[in-house]
Scaffold this motif. Sequence first.
Motif, PDB file in Angstrom:
ATOM      1  N   SER A 155      -7.790  11.538  -6.720  1.00 57.02           N
ATOM      2  CA  SER A 155      -8.898  11.537  -7.678  1.00 57.02           C
ATOM      3  C   SER A 155     -10.149  12.242  -7.147  1.00 57.02           C
ATOM      4  O   SER A 155     -10.989  12.687  -7.931  1.00 57.02           O
ATOM      5  N   ALA A 156     -10.293  12.339  -5.827  1.00 52.48           N
ATOM      6  CA  ALA A 156     -11.477  12.983  -5.252  1.00 52.48           C
ATOM      7  C   ALA A 156     -11.527  14.472  -5.584  1.00 52.48           C
ATOM      8  O   ALA A 156     -12.599  15.062  -5.650  1.00 52.48           O
ATOM      9  N   TYR A 157     -10.357  15.092  -5.791  1.00 54.72           N
ATOM     10  CA  TYR A 157     -10.308  16.534  -6.043  1.00 54.72           C
ATOM     11  C   TYR A 157      -9.615  16.893  -7.359  1.00 54.72           C
ATOM     12  O   TYR A 157      -9.612  18.045  -7.753  1.00 54.72           O
ATOM     13  N   LEU A 158      -9.035  15.881  -8.033  1.00 51.34           N
ATOM     14  CA  LEU A 158      -8.252  16.167  -9.235  1.00 51.34           C
ATOM     15  C   LEU A 158      -8.646  15.179 -10.318  1.00 51.34           C
ATOM     16  O   LEU A 158      -8.368  13.980 -10.209  1.00 51.34           O
ATOM     17  N   ASP A 159      -9.303  15.660 -11.374  1.00 52.99           N
ATOM     18  CA  ASP A 159      -9.801  14.778 -12.427  1.00 52.99           C
ATOM     19  C   ASP A 159      -8.674  14.064 -13.166  1.00 52.99           C
ATOM     20  O   ASP A 159      -8.844  12.943 -13.637  1.00 52.99           O
ATOM     21  N   SER A 160      -7.518  14.721 -13.277  1.00 53.22           N
ATOM     22  CA  SER A 160      -6.392  14.147 -14.018  1.00 53.22           C
ATOM     23  C   SER A 160      -5.412  13.445 -13.087  1.00 53.22           C
ATOM     24  O   SER A 160      -4.206  13.439 -13.324  1.00 53.22           O
ATOM     25  N   ALA A 161      -5.918  12.838 -12.026  1.00 51.54           N
ATOM     26  CA  ALA A 161      -5.035  12.229 -11.023  1.00 51.54           C
ATOM     27  C   ALA A 161      -4.277  11.027 -11.564  1.00 51.54           C
ATOM     28  O   ALA A 161      -3.151  10.760 -11.169  1.00 51.54           O
ATOM     29  N   GLY A 162      -4.901  10.264 -12.465  1.00 49.60           N
ATOM     30  CA  GLY A 162      -4.237   9.073 -12.991  1.00 49.60           C
ATOM     31  C   GLY A 162      -5.105   7.837 -12.848  1.00 49.60           C
ATOM     32  O   GLY A 162      -6.265   7.902 -12.435  1.00 49.60           O
ATOM     33  N   VAL A 163      -4.503   6.694 -13.189  1.00 49.20           N
ATOM     34  CA  VAL A 163      -5.236   5.427 -13.176  1.00 49.20           C
ATOM     35  C   VAL A 163      -4.935   4.666 -11.890  1.00 49.20           C
ATOM     36  O   VAL A 163      -3.804   4.651 -11.412  1.00 49.20           O
ATOM     37  N   PHE A 164      -5.961   4.004 -11.346  1.00 48.80           N
ATOM     38  CA  PHE A 164      -5.755   3.195 -10.144  1.00 48.80           C
ATOM     39  C   PHE A 164      -6.653   1.960 -10.213  1.00 48.80           C
ATOM     40  O   PHE A 164      -7.678   1.939 -10.908  1.00 48.80           O
ATOM     41  N   SER A 165      -6.261   0.941  -9.491  1.00 47.89           N
ATOM     42  CA  SER A 165      -7.002  -0.323  -9.480  1.00 47.89           C
ATOM     43  C   SER A 165      -8.287  -0.196  -8.669  1.00 47.89           C
ATOM     44  O   SER A 165      -8.320   0.492  -7.644  1.00 47.89           O
ATOM     45  N   PRO A 166      -9.367  -0.872  -9.094  1.00 49.03           N
ATOM     46  CA  PRO A 166     -10.617  -0.851  -8.311  1.00 49.03           C
ATOM     47  C   PRO A 166     -10.477  -1.561  -6.959  1.00 49.03           C
ATOM     48  O   PRO A 166     -11.363  -1.467  -6.110  1.00 49.03           O
ATOM     49  N   LEU A 167      -9.358  -2.263  -6.759  1.00 42.88           N
ATOM     50  CA  LEU A 167      -9.119  -2.955  -5.493  1.00 42.88           C
ATOM     51  C   LEU A 167      -8.540  -2.032  -4.415  1.00 42.88           C
ATOM     52  O   LEU A 167      -8.460  -2.412  -3.251  1.00 42.88           O
ATOM     53  N   ILE A 168      -8.142  -0.821  -4.814  1.00 41.60           N
ATOM     54  CA  ILE A 168      -7.493   0.108  -3.890  1.00 41.60           C
ATOM     55  C   ILE A 168      -8.328   0.384  -2.630  1.00 41.60           C
ATOM     56  O   ILE A 168      -7.801   0.358  -1.509  1.00 41.60           O
ATOM     57  N   PRO A 169      -9.645   0.653  -2.737  1.00 41.73           N
ATOM     58  CA  PRO A 169     -10.423   0.915  -1.509  1.00 41.73           C
ATOM     59  C   PRO A 169     -10.355  -0.230  -0.501  1.00 41.73           C
ATOM     60  O   PRO A 169     -10.330   0.000   0.712  1.00 41.73           O
ATOM     61  N   TYR A 170     -10.297  -1.470  -1.004  1.00 44.79           N
ATOM     62  CA  TYR A 170     -10.247  -2.622  -0.097  1.00 44.79           C
ATOM     63  C   TYR A 170      -8.877  -2.757   0.551  1.00 44.79           C
ATOM     64  O   TYR A 170      -8.762  -3.110   1.726  1.00 44.79           O
ATOM     65  N   ILE A 171      -7.843  -2.468  -0.222  1.00 41.12           N
ATOM     66  CA  ILE A 171      -6.488  -2.495   0.336  1.00 41.12           C
ATOM     67  C   ILE A 171      -6.350  -1.417   1.410  1.00 41.12           C
ATOM     68  O   ILE A 171      -5.736  -1.630   2.455  1.00 41.12           O
ATOM     69  N   LEU A 172      -6.956  -0.252   1.150  1.00 37.78           N
ATOM     70  CA  LEU A 172      -6.909   0.843   2.116  1.00 37.78           C
ATOM     71  C   LEU A 172      -7.626   0.463   3.408  1.00 37.78           C
ATOM     72  O   LEU A 172      -7.178   0.806   4.511  1.00 37.78           O
ATOM     73  N   LEU A 173      -8.741  -0.256   3.290  1.00 33.43           N
ATOM     74  CA  LEU A 173      -9.440  -0.738   4.480  1.00 33.43           C
ATOM     75  C   LEU A 173      -8.567  -1.705   5.277  1.00 33.43           C
ATOM     76  O   LEU A 173      -8.495  -1.628   6.506  1.00 33.43           O
ATOM     77  N   LEU A 174      -7.891  -2.606   4.580  1.00 34.72           N
ATOM     78  CA  LEU A 174      -7.011  -3.571   5.251  1.00 34.72           C
ATOM     79  C   LEU A 174      -5.867  -2.847   5.957  1.00 34.72           C
ATOM     80  O   LEU A 174      -5.489  -3.206   7.072  1.00 34.72           O
ATOM     81  N   ILE A 175      -5.308  -1.826   5.302  1.00 33.88           N
ATOM     82  CA  ILE A 175      -4.226  -1.036   5.912  1.00 33.88           C
ATOM     83  C   ILE A 175      -4.717  -0.383   7.200  1.00 33.88           C
ATOM     84  O   ILE A 175      -4.036  -0.410   8.232  1.00 33.88           O
ATOM     85  N   THR A 176      -5.922   0.193   7.148  1.00 35.81           N
ATOM     86  CA  THR A 176      -6.484   0.861   8.326  1.00 35.81           C
ATOM     87  C   THR A 176      -6.731  -0.124   9.461  1.00 35.81           C
ATOM     88  O   THR A 176      -6.375   0.131  10.620  1.00 35.81           O
ATOM     89  N   PHE A 177      -7.334  -1.257   9.144  1.00 34.55           N
ATOM     90  CA  PHE A 177      -7.662  -2.246  10.178  1.00 34.55           C
ATOM     91  C   PHE A 177      -6.414  -2.830  10.819  1.00 34.55           C
ATOM     92  O   PHE A 177      -6.312  -2.938  12.048  1.00 34.55           O
ATOM     93  N   VAL A 178      -5.446  -3.225   9.988  1.00 36.62           N
ATOM     94  CA  VAL A 178      -4.211  -3.825  10.510  1.00 36.62           C
ATOM     95  C   VAL A 178      -3.451  -2.813  11.358  1.00 36.62           C
ATOM     96  O   VAL A 178      -2.912  -3.148  12.421  1.00 36.62           O
ATOM     97  N   SER A 179      -3.399  -1.565  10.891  1.00 38.65           N
ATOM     98  CA  SER A 179      -2.713  -0.510  11.654  1.00 38.65           C
ATOM     99  C   SER A 179      -3.351  -0.333  13.026  1.00 38.65           C
ATOM    100  O   SER A 179      -2.649  -0.202  14.040  1.00 38.65           O
ATOM    101  N   THR A 180      -4.679  -0.321  13.071  1.00 39.77           N
ATOM    102  CA  THR A 180      -5.388  -0.147  14.341  1.00 39.77           C
ATOM    103  C   THR A 180      -5.086  -1.292  15.303  1.00 39.77           C
ATOM    104  O   THR A 180      -4.861  -1.071  16.503  1.00 39.77           O
ATOM    105  N   VAL A 181      -5.076  -2.518  14.793  1.00 41.10           N
ATOM    106  CA  VAL A 181      -4.780  -3.679  15.639  1.00 41.10           C
ATOM    107  C   VAL A 181      -3.358  -3.588  16.198  1.00 41.10           C
ATOM    108  O   VAL A 181      -3.124  -3.867  17.387  1.00 41.10           O
ATOM    109  N   ILE A 182      -2.420  -3.173  15.368  1.00 41.59           N
ATOM    110  CA  ILE A 182      -1.025  -3.027  15.818  1.00 41.59           C
ATOM    111  C   ILE A 182      -0.924  -1.967  16.912  1.00 41.59           C
ATOM    112  O   ILE A 182      -0.293  -2.181  17.955  1.00 41.59           O
ATOM    113  N   ILE A 183      -1.561  -0.818  16.692  1.00 46.32           N
ATOM    114  CA  ILE A 183      -1.508   0.292  17.654  1.00 46.32           C
ATOM    115  C   ILE A 183      -2.079  -0.130  19.005  1.00 46.32           C
ATOM    116  O   ILE A 183      -1.458   0.056  20.058  1.00 46.32           O
TER     117      ILE A 183
END
Length: 291
Positions: A155-183
């Motif tokens: 969606s940052a570069y493509l207006d017709s990217a589609g629909v997504f949940s407003p919770l996605i940014p928070y899920i992405l943060l959790l993915i990043t944090f958990v991945s870092t802890v595992i690494i």
Amino acid sequence: ILKCVTVMNVLIYMVYPLHSEPSMTFFFYCLACFVVGSWCFFKVNRKTNYLDFDVLFIIIYVFTCYISTFFLKEQTLYRALFLGYMFDTDYVNIGNLLSTIGILSYYCGGCSKVNVPIDNSHMLPCVIHTKILSVLLLCFTVLFIAMGGMAYSQSAYLDSAGVFSPLIPYILLLITFVSTVIIVSEFYNKKHHAFYKINKLSIISIGIVLFILLAGGSRSSASFIALPILGIYCMIYKPLNKKQVFGFVTLSVVIMWLIGQVRSGGEASVSNPILLLVDLTVPSRNNYAVY
């Protein structure tokens, strides 16, 4: 030398006018101070591994804070580097000076030696188990896909990217944090226990996450996971010299550009190679707009 240059720039900053006509002479002065500071920093620290936080931070910093001013006279290209979000160019000089003070202060901190005695005699390194975290990471990844994560990345570069949940940014943060802890946990286990075998589920979960993020075009989030892996590996096992780091950075720029082209649905072509730096030059607008 480093402290003298830093103090001199702070004094100049205190008397320099906020509003002034952009000066290439003053810009090259700031750039020269950056070069001198960088030389002092690397000489004092005597680095053997050039793929660590310092080097990556400095490379990104120089692109972010200095590159765009080179094209100040080419107004069409200059505006393109900021995606059209322009600012009062009377703040360019003071913004560049502030950037210079920022990196020189970083260098001063990096060259300061602070000895803090730590008593580890009573501490025995234990194995940190990551199985539950790996399962949790896979669950977050499934949620990311199910709630429109791919569309969010595009969606940052493509207006017709589609629909997504407003919770996605928070899920992405959790993915990043958990991945870092595992690494970090896996490398910690390997460093302190010679016969430890890295958990296969951890490798699989991190690999799937990276593939999903890159497939969706989420370059920044993928970098937040990939860079710690490369950085810690090089710090512990195989340091990289200057030539290897230069090759790594060059290859990374090309790969990131290709991913951006796929994300935006465009063809793999560039009208002006300097526009590859747009993702880095846009943040430098803050240095000027903040005034």
